[in-house]
Design an enzyme around this catalytic site. Structure first.
Site, PDB file in Angstrom:
ATOM      1  N   GLU A 220      33.657  46.957  43.024  1.00  0.00           N
ATOM      2  CA  GLU A 220      32.902  47.849  42.139  1.00  0.00           C
ATOM      3  C   GLU A 220      31.660  47.163  41.584  1.00  0.00           C
ATOM      4  O   GLU A 220      31.750  46.124  40.933  1.00  0.00           O
ATOM      5  CB  GLU A 220      33.796  48.302  40.981  1.00  0.00           C
ATOM      6  CG  GLU A 220      33.092  49.231  39.996  1.00  0.00           C
ATOM      7  CD  GLU A 220      34.007  49.720  38.871  1.00  0.00           C
ATOM      8  OE1 GLU A 220      35.179  49.285  38.818  1.00  0.00           O
ATOM      9  OE2 GLU A 220      33.537  50.517  38.038  1.00  0.00           O
ATOM     10  N   ASP A 288      26.267  52.980  29.968  1.00  0.00           N
ATOM     11  CA  ASP A 288      27.598  53.088  30.576  1.00  0.00           C
ATOM     12  C   ASP A 288      28.644  53.331  29.490  1.00  0.00           C
ATOM     13  O   ASP A 288      29.523  52.526  29.254  1.00  0.00           O
ATOM     14  CB  ASP A 288      27.879  51.776  31.325  1.00  0.00           C
ATOM     15  CG  ASP A 288      29.208  51.788  32.055  1.00  0.00           C
ATOM     16  OD1 ASP A 288      29.664  52.880  32.431  1.00  0.00           O
ATOM     17  OD2 ASP A 288      29.776  50.701  32.248  1.00  0.00           O
ATOM     18  N   ASP A 290      31.029  55.576  29.137  1.00  0.00           N
ATOM     19  CA  ASP A 290      32.373  56.016  29.518  1.00  0.00           C
ATOM     20  C   ASP A 290      32.908  57.169  28.680  1.00  0.00           C
ATOM     21  O   ASP A 290      34.064  57.165  28.256  1.00  0.00           O
ATOM     22  CB  ASP A 290      33.357  54.830  29.492  1.00  0.00           C
ATOM     23  CG  ASP A 290      33.121  53.866  30.645  1.00  0.00           C
ATOM     24  OD1 ASP A 290      33.269  54.299  31.792  1.00  0.00           O
ATOM     25  OD2 ASP A 290      32.784  52.693  30.393  1.00  0.00           O
TER      26      ASP A 290
HETATM   27  C1  RNT Z   1      33.696  48.412  33.880  1.00  0.00           C
HETATM   28  C2  RNT Z   1      34.183  49.118  35.089  1.00  0.00           C
HETATM   29  C3  RNT Z   1      35.659  49.060  35.319  1.00  0.00           C
HETATM   30  C4  RNT Z   1      36.456  49.256  34.060  1.00  0.00           C
HETATM   31  C5  RNT Z   1      37.924  49.350  34.307  1.00  0.00           C
HETATM   32  C6  RNT Z   1      38.713  49.235  33.059  1.00  0.00           C
HETATM   33  O1  RNT Z   1      32.396  48.639  33.605  1.00  0.00           O
HETATM   34  O2  RNT Z   1      33.758  50.440  35.073  1.00  0.00           O
HETATM   35  O3  RNT Z   1      36.017  49.964  36.282  1.00  0.00           O
HETATM   36  O4  RNT Z   1      36.039  50.374  33.359  1.00  0.00           O
HETATM   37  O5  RNT Z   1      38.291  48.426  35.250  1.00  0.00           O
HETATM   38 ZN    ZN Z   2      34.573  51.694  36.663  1.00  0.00          ZN
END
Ligand code: RNT
Ligand code: ZN
Length: 412
Positions: A220, A288, A290
């Site tokens: 990621e 970011d 969330d």
């Molecule tokens: C962090 C990433 C990751 C986390 C999780 C908890 O910026 O998005 O995916 O949010 O692993």
């Molecule tokens: Zn993530």
């Protein structure tokens, strides 16, 4: 409007609502465990999440134990039509032992596996490279100190093995997603060295071949985080190249790009060079952040792309949001259902007609169709889906969500 009239209205457009409902029922969403407890986990001495990850809020009802988290999840899944998956992080181990991150084993997670088997839920997994003293510099797999890198490589290797055992036990491959917070607050001099170290650590971690029927590796990327504003070692270009060369999944998190970038647009571009893709569906607000996903244009565009580009078969849809200012279970339920609603709307598009107009450069028709389609009775089809799956909607759903929240509000 009744489902029967909605069905007829869609049929006028050449769209088969029954086909859309059947397809929707087969799409699993990987719900993230960390919305349930503000990314805290169950390690004996885990403190703040670190790594630039920040849940804000203090709404009553945070799950404090694995049993509470599973109870909340059981409730959430009972409000979500279809059968889905749970995305676990390594810090959510359920054990009386106190293994270090470099000591975790499958047995520390067996209560989750037993629960998942019982509930018919698939599991996905993530090594946790944050909220740890060895990650305090925001450097893990790319740390200049080999001892620290090796510690995290060991954690990553063990996570892969745990994921593989989970996938084997449940008969469905667990995606093991690697996200590291590595980066620099201020402008680094030697980005190349940091990226070369990250690459070498990843190569080490992925060196043991594991059965793809049990476990799938994903990486990621991220643009920036709090404390790593100047440089993220694992940037998008870094991981896109890595995933293509090493044949891992690429995880696209909707919060990990410039806010004006169109993440839906990236799907087809990346998919031509990749195999499977992992999504972290999220809602960045200015950064970011969330936020819980809404049924908004961004989510709809993502769902439309998955359907239009025929990517559902090789895209693993994971969610990644955390809001501690509202009911955590309501956040899970509404967020996950929003993803499903977006998929349903995408599956109800008269794609042949739309594509035909576009290929003929008939943009007037494309424009008229897409705008008129916004008034189609999607709600009636969604209600039918909920009814067939024996899930509440509307006021009944809200009452259930409120009642459950009231039942957990007394948690200390
Ligand atoms: C962090 C990433 C990751 C986390 C999780 C908890 O910026 O998005 O995916 O949010 O692993
Ligand atoms: Zn993530």
């Amino acid at each position: 409007m009744s489902y029967e009239s909605a069905k007829a209205q869609f049929a006028d457009w050449g769209v088969d609502t029954e086909a859309a409902l059947s397809r929707l029922a087969t799409i699993p969403i990987s719900m993230h465990c960390w919305q349930g407890d503000d990314v805290v986990g169950f390690e004996p001495k885990s403190g703040t999440s670190g790594g630039g990850i920040q849940a804000t809020g203090n709404h009553p009802g945070r799950a404090r134990t694995p049993a509470e988290l599973r109870a909340d999840l059981d409730f959430a899944y009972s409000m979500i039509p279809g059968s889905h998956r749970l995305n676990l992080h390594a810090i959510y181990m359920d054990t009386d032992e106190t293994p270090g991150r470099d000591e975790i084993e499958f047995r520390h997670f067996t209560p989750w596996v037993d629960w998942a088997r019982e509930a018919g839920i698939g599991l996905d997994f993530n090594p946790t490279f944050f909220a740890h003293e060895k990650a305090d510099d925001n450097l893990t797999l790319s740390h200049p100190d080999k001892g620290i890198r090796d510690f995290w490589v060991e954690h990553g290797c063990r996570s892969r093995e745990i994921a593989a055992e989970m996938g084997k036990a449940l008969g469905s491959p667990a995606v093991n997603n690697v996200w590291v917070p590595d980066g620099y607050k201020d402008t680094p001099i030697d980005r190349m060295a940091a990226r070369a170290r990250l690459e070498a650590s990843l190569d080490d971690m992925f060196s043991e071949p594991l059965n793809a029927a049990h476990m799938l590796d994903a990486v990621e990327s991220k643009l920036f985080g709090i404390g790593v504003e100047a440089c993220t070692v694992g940037s998008h270009e870094f991981y896109l190249g890595y995933a293509i060369r090493k044949r891992t999944l690429l995880c696209l998190d909707m919060g990990h790009f410039h806010p004006t970038e169109n993440i839906a647009d990236k799907l087809s571009a990346c998919a031509l060079s990749l195999g499977d893709i992992l999504l972290h569906v999220s809602r960045p607000m200015r950064w970011d952040s969330d936020h819980v996903i809404l049924l908004n244009d961004d989510i709809q565009a993502m769902a439309n792309e998955l359907v239009s580009a025929d990517l559902l078969g090789r895209t693993h849809i994971g969610l990644d949001f955390f809001d501690a200012t509202i009911s955590r279970t309501a956040a899970w339920v509404i967020g996950t259902r929003n993803m499903q609603k977006a998929l349903l709307r995408a599956l109800l598009l008269p794609l042949d007609r739309l594509k035909q107009a576009e290929t003929a450069l008939d943009f007037s028709t494309r424009f008229m169709l897409t705008e008129e389609l916004k008034d189609m009775p999607y709600g009636a089809v969604w209600q039918e889906f909920c009814a067939r799956m024996e899930r509440p909607e509307g006021m009944a759903l809200i009452k259930d969500l409120e009642d459950y929240q009231a039942s957990v509000a007394g948690r200390g």
